[in-house]
Design a protein around this motif. Structure first.
Motif, PDB file in Angstrom:
ATOM      1  N   TRP A   1      19.212  63.311  61.258  1.00 28.24           N
ATOM      2  CA  TRP A   1      17.921  63.923  60.959  1.00 28.24           C
ATOM      3  C   TRP A   1      18.108  64.805  59.724  1.00 28.24           C
ATOM      4  CZ3 TRP A   1      13.072  63.449  62.990  1.00 28.24           C
ATOM      5  CH2 TRP A   1      12.137  64.453  62.715  1.00 28.24           C
ATOM      6  N   ALA A   2      17.431  64.472  58.642  1.00 29.85           N
ATOM      7  CA  ALA A   2      17.631  65.186  57.381  1.00 29.85           C
ATOM      8  C   ALA A   2      17.012  66.575  57.405  1.00 29.85           C
ATOM      9  CB  ALA A   2      17.039  64.374  56.232  1.00 29.85           C
ATOM     10  N   GLU A   3      17.596  67.472  56.657  1.00 26.97           N
ATOM     11  CA  GLU A   3      17.035  68.796  56.415  1.00 26.97           C
ATOM     12  C   GLU A   3      16.868  68.954  54.901  1.00 26.97           C
ATOM     13  OE1 GLU A   3      19.118  71.911  58.354  1.00 26.97           O
ATOM     14  OE2 GLU A   3      19.034  70.972  60.331  1.00 26.97           O
ATOM     15  N   PRO A   4      15.825  68.320  54.352  1.00 27.72           N
ATOM     16  CA  PRO A   4      15.626  68.329  52.896  1.00 27.72           C
ATOM     17  C   PRO A   4      15.424  69.741  52.355  1.00 27.72           C
ATOM     18  CG  PRO A   4      14.216  66.708  53.979  1.00 27.72           C
ATOM     19  CD  PRO A   4      14.772  67.588  55.047  1.00 27.72           C
ATOM     20  N   LYS A   5      15.729  69.925  51.093  1.00 24.89           N
ATOM     21  CA  LYS A   5      15.612  71.249  50.486  1.00 24.89           C
ATOM     22  C   LYS A   5      14.177  71.760  50.468  1.00 24.89           C
ATOM     23  CE  LYS A   5      15.498  69.362  45.755  1.00 24.89           C
ATOM     24  NZ  LYS A   5      16.206  69.329  44.443  1.00 24.89           N
ATOM     25  N   GLU A   6      13.197  70.847  50.508  1.00 22.93           N
ATOM     26  CA  GLU A   6      11.787  71.263  50.541  1.00 22.93           C
ATOM     27  C   GLU A   6      11.341  71.661  51.946  1.00 22.93           C
ATOM     28  OE1 GLU A   6      12.652  68.252  47.450  1.00 22.93           O
ATOM     29  OE2 GLU A   6      12.630  68.099  49.647  1.00 22.93           O
ATOM     30  N   GLY A   7      12.209  71.436  52.945  1.00 29.73           N
ATOM     31  CA  GLY A   7      11.859  71.749  54.320  1.00 29.73           C
ATOM     32  C   GLY A   7      11.304  70.543  55.058  1.00 29.73           C
ATOM     33  N   GLN A   8      10.785  70.802  56.245  1.00 29.98           N
ATOM     34  CA  GLN A   8      10.226  69.753  57.077  1.00 29.98           C
ATOM     35  C   GLN A   8       8.707  69.915  57.198  1.00 29.98           C
ATOM     36  OE1 GLN A   8      12.412  69.055  60.813  1.00 29.98           O
ATOM     37  NE2 GLN A   8      14.026  70.399  60.042  1.00 29.98           N
ATOM     38  N   ALA A   9       8.034  68.797  57.326  1.00 32.53           N
ATOM     39  CA  ALA A   9       6.593  68.836  57.576  1.00 32.53           C
ATOM     40  C   ALA A   9       6.377  69.091  59.066  1.00 32.53           C
ATOM     41  CB  ALA A   9       5.946  67.531  57.160  1.00 32.53           C
ATOM     42  N   GLY A  10       5.165  69.438  59.421  1.00 29.92           N
ATOM     43  CA  GLY A  10       4.870  69.681  60.825  1.00 29.92           C
ATOM     44  C   GLY A  10       3.447  69.323  61.180  1.00 29.92           C
ATOM     45  N   GLY A  11       3.241  69.046  62.430  1.00 31.89           N
ATOM     46  CA  GLY A  11       1.902  68.754  62.943  1.00 31.89           C
ATOM     47  C   GLY A  11       1.741  69.347  64.325  1.00 31.89           C
ATOM     48  N   MET A  12       0.551  69.253  64.857  1.00 35.04           N
ATOM     49  CA  MET A  12       0.242  69.855  66.146  1.00 35.04           C
ATOM     50  C   MET A  12      -0.783  69.007  66.883  1.00 35.04           C
ATOM     51  SD  MET A  12      -1.582  73.559  66.795  1.00 35.04           S
ATOM     52  CE  MET A  12      -0.824  74.151  65.286  1.00 35.04           C
ATOM     53  N   ASN A  13      -0.589  68.886  68.182  1.00 38.19           N
ATOM     54  CA  ASN A  13      -1.618  68.295  69.036  1.00 38.19           C
ATOM     55  C   ASN A  13      -2.295  69.410  69.818  1.00 38.19           C
ATOM     56  OD1 ASN A  13      -1.152  65.659  68.222  1.00 38.19           O
ATOM     57  ND2 ASN A  13       0.385  65.303  69.792  1.00 38.19           N
ATOM     58  N   VAL A  14      -3.577  69.236  70.090  1.00 41.19           N
ATOM     59  CA  VAL A  14      -4.372  70.316  70.674  1.00 41.19           C
ATOM     60  C   VAL A  14      -5.165  69.842  71.880  1.00 41.19           C
ATOM     61  CG1 VAL A  14      -4.604  71.418  68.404  1.00 41.19           C
ATOM     62  CG2 VAL A  14      -6.401  69.864  69.217  1.00 41.19           C
ATOM     63  N   MET A  15      -5.646  70.817  72.666  1.00 42.48           N
ATOM     64  CA  MET A  15      -6.550  70.563  73.777  1.00 42.48           C
ATOM     65  C   MET A  15      -7.966  70.929  73.341  1.00 42.48           C
ATOM     66  SD  MET A  15      -4.504  72.378  76.894  1.00 42.48           S
ATOM     67  CE  MET A  15      -2.785  72.032  77.247  1.00 42.48           C
ATOM     68  N   ILE A  16      -8.920  70.127  73.753  1.00 47.01           N
ATOM     69  CA  ILE A  16     -10.319  70.401  73.458  1.00 47.01           C
ATOM     70  C   ILE A  16     -11.154  70.187  74.718  1.00 47.01           C
ATOM     71  CG2 ILE A  16     -10.210  69.833  70.998  1.00 47.01           C
ATOM     72  CD1 ILE A  16     -11.251  67.032  71.718  1.00 47.01           C
ATOM     73  N   MET A  17     -12.354  70.756  74.732  1.00 48.19           N
ATOM     74  CA  MET A  17     -13.261  70.595  75.862  1.00 48.19           C
ATOM     75  C   MET A  17     -14.604  70.102  75.332  1.00 48.19           C
ATOM     76  SD  MET A  17     -14.146  73.404  78.802  1.00 48.19           S
ATOM     77  CE  MET A  17     -14.867  74.567  77.625  1.00 48.19           C
ATOM     78  N   THR A  18     -15.127  69.046  75.938  1.00 44.74           N
ATOM     79  CA  THR A  18     -16.381  68.477  75.462  1.00 44.74           C
ATOM     80  C   THR A  18     -17.561  69.391  75.786  1.00 44.74           C
ATOM     81  OG1 THR A  18     -16.578  67.219  77.518  1.00 44.74           O
ATOM     82  CG2 THR A  18     -15.576  66.100  75.631  1.00 44.74           C
ATOM     83  N   LYS A  19     -18.549  69.337  74.934  1.00 44.42           N
ATOM     84  CA  LYS A  19     -19.729  70.185  75.076  1.00 44.42           C
ATOM     85  C   LYS A  19     -20.615  69.704  76.226  1.00 44.42           C
ATOM     86  CE  LYS A  19     -23.579  72.005  72.293  1.00 44.42           C
ATOM     87  NZ  LYS A  19     -24.218  71.990  70.943  1.00 44.42           N
TER      88      LYS A  19
END
Length: 339
Positions: free
Chosen positions: A239-257
């Motif tokens: 798993w690389a650790e590039p000099k620019e760093g790592q990207a990231g994302g997130m999953n979320v919970m939602i509630m329908t209206k």
């Protein structure tokens, strides 16, 4: 006859009462690791709440379409989805804001997960890092720019622009070129120039894992949630650790209206965000924790996006940035890359 009528009325009353007490929460989620989720999350919650969970799975497009099609009379109470897809639903007025007073575990979350799309319309439950998996015996990766270097020509795979990893890879390639923001015009053009050197533009991590295990690809960007596919391989992947760093994302919970099941939805969300459950899910290697109080072993942590230092260092592309620019990215990609 009078007694018969009274008995009939009593039976109807009892049936109505039992029906009223029956609680069901319908949840829309990814198809990933559902057996593991059942053991770590669904079954324990049902035992606590004395309710039934109905789990519906599918890809994001299908699940978002179902929420939109049933906006007037929701058939989904809550969903887990990417932050950008949550924002898209929010902009269509399909979501209900969360009542933080009913989420006692909210304050335990890393700051980035507490209000990821604004207006308390969602709450993050897991993070994932994105970096480059590569063959240590064949190549050395120090920068995201290495993906388009001649040394990898004919041996690299990139994610398709329409997948989760696509925009993240564009962001990091853009960063490696010394640029910031969401104008990826020059990066997409650069990928187009090197298109003949790319083995494939993959859509699923399973597809990529197969290519890398068959030694057709020696380096590619991938989400940390798929790292186990490569870590368990007999081939020397890292798993690389590039000099620019790592990207990231997130999953979320939602509630329908207007789903009418808000109290139970909040109860389930709060349970999922608890230190106990987030720890259990992390130790089962299902998801990385968004709860900052979670503590796991080094062995477990090595498979996750874990810890304040890593999470706070991730380059996360804003949901609005993705939604507002996605159409232009895809149009240019189709013109210059997929020729």
């Amino acid at each position: 006859m009078k007694n018969l009528i009274s008995l009939s009325a009593m039976c109807c009353a009892l049936a109505t009462s039992a029906f009223a007490q029956e609680k069901t929460l319908t949840i829309s989620t990814y198809s990933f690791a559902q057996d593991a989720y059942k053991a770590a999350l669904y079954d324990p919650f049902e035992a606590i709440c004395d309710c039934n969970l109905v789990i519906e799975t599918g890809n994001s497009v299908e699940r978002m379409s179902k929420i939109e099609a049933n906006a007037a009379d929701p058939v989904i109470d809550m969903a887990v989805i990417s932050s950008q897809d949550a924002l898209a639903l929010s902009r269509k007025d399909l979501l209900s804001p969360l009542d933080l007073a009913q989420l006692s575990n909210h304050s335990k979350l890393y700051p980035a997960a507490q209000d990821p799309i604004g207006g308390n319309m969602a709450v993050g439950y897991t993070f994932y890092a994105s970096s480059i998996v590569y063959r240590t015996d064949l190549v050395e990766i120090n920068s995201w720019a290495d993906l388009l270097d001649d040394k990898l020509a004919g041996n690299v795979s990139l994610p398709n622009i329409t997948g989760t990893q696509g925009p993240l890879t564009l962001m990091m390639l853009n960063k490696a070129a010394g640029n910031e923001g969401t104008d990826f015009t020059s990066v997409i053009s650069d990928i187009g120039t090197h298109a003949d050197d790319i083995v494939t533009f993959y859509s699923r991590s399973s597809e990529l894992a197969q290519l890398m295990n068959q030694e057709e690809v020696i380096a590619a960007p991938v989400g940390r949630f798929a790292w186990s596919r490569f870590k368990s391989s007999p081939l020397p992947f890292a798993w690389a650790e590039p000099k620019e760093g790592q990207a990231g994302g997130m999953n979320v919970m939602i509630m329908t209206k207007g789903n009418g099941n808000e109290e139970l939805a909040h109860m389930f969300m709060n349970y999922w965000l608890s230190t106990e459950v987030q720890t259990r899910v992390a130790e089962a290697l299902i998801d990385s924790p968004a709860n900052s109080e979670v503590v796991v072993s080094d062995e477990v942590a090595d498979n996750l996006t874990y810890g304040a230092d890593l999470i706070n260092s991730l380059s996360i592309l804003s949901p609005a940035g993705i939604i507002d620019n996605r159409e232009a990215w895809v149009e240019q990609w189709n013109t210059e890359v997929i020729r």
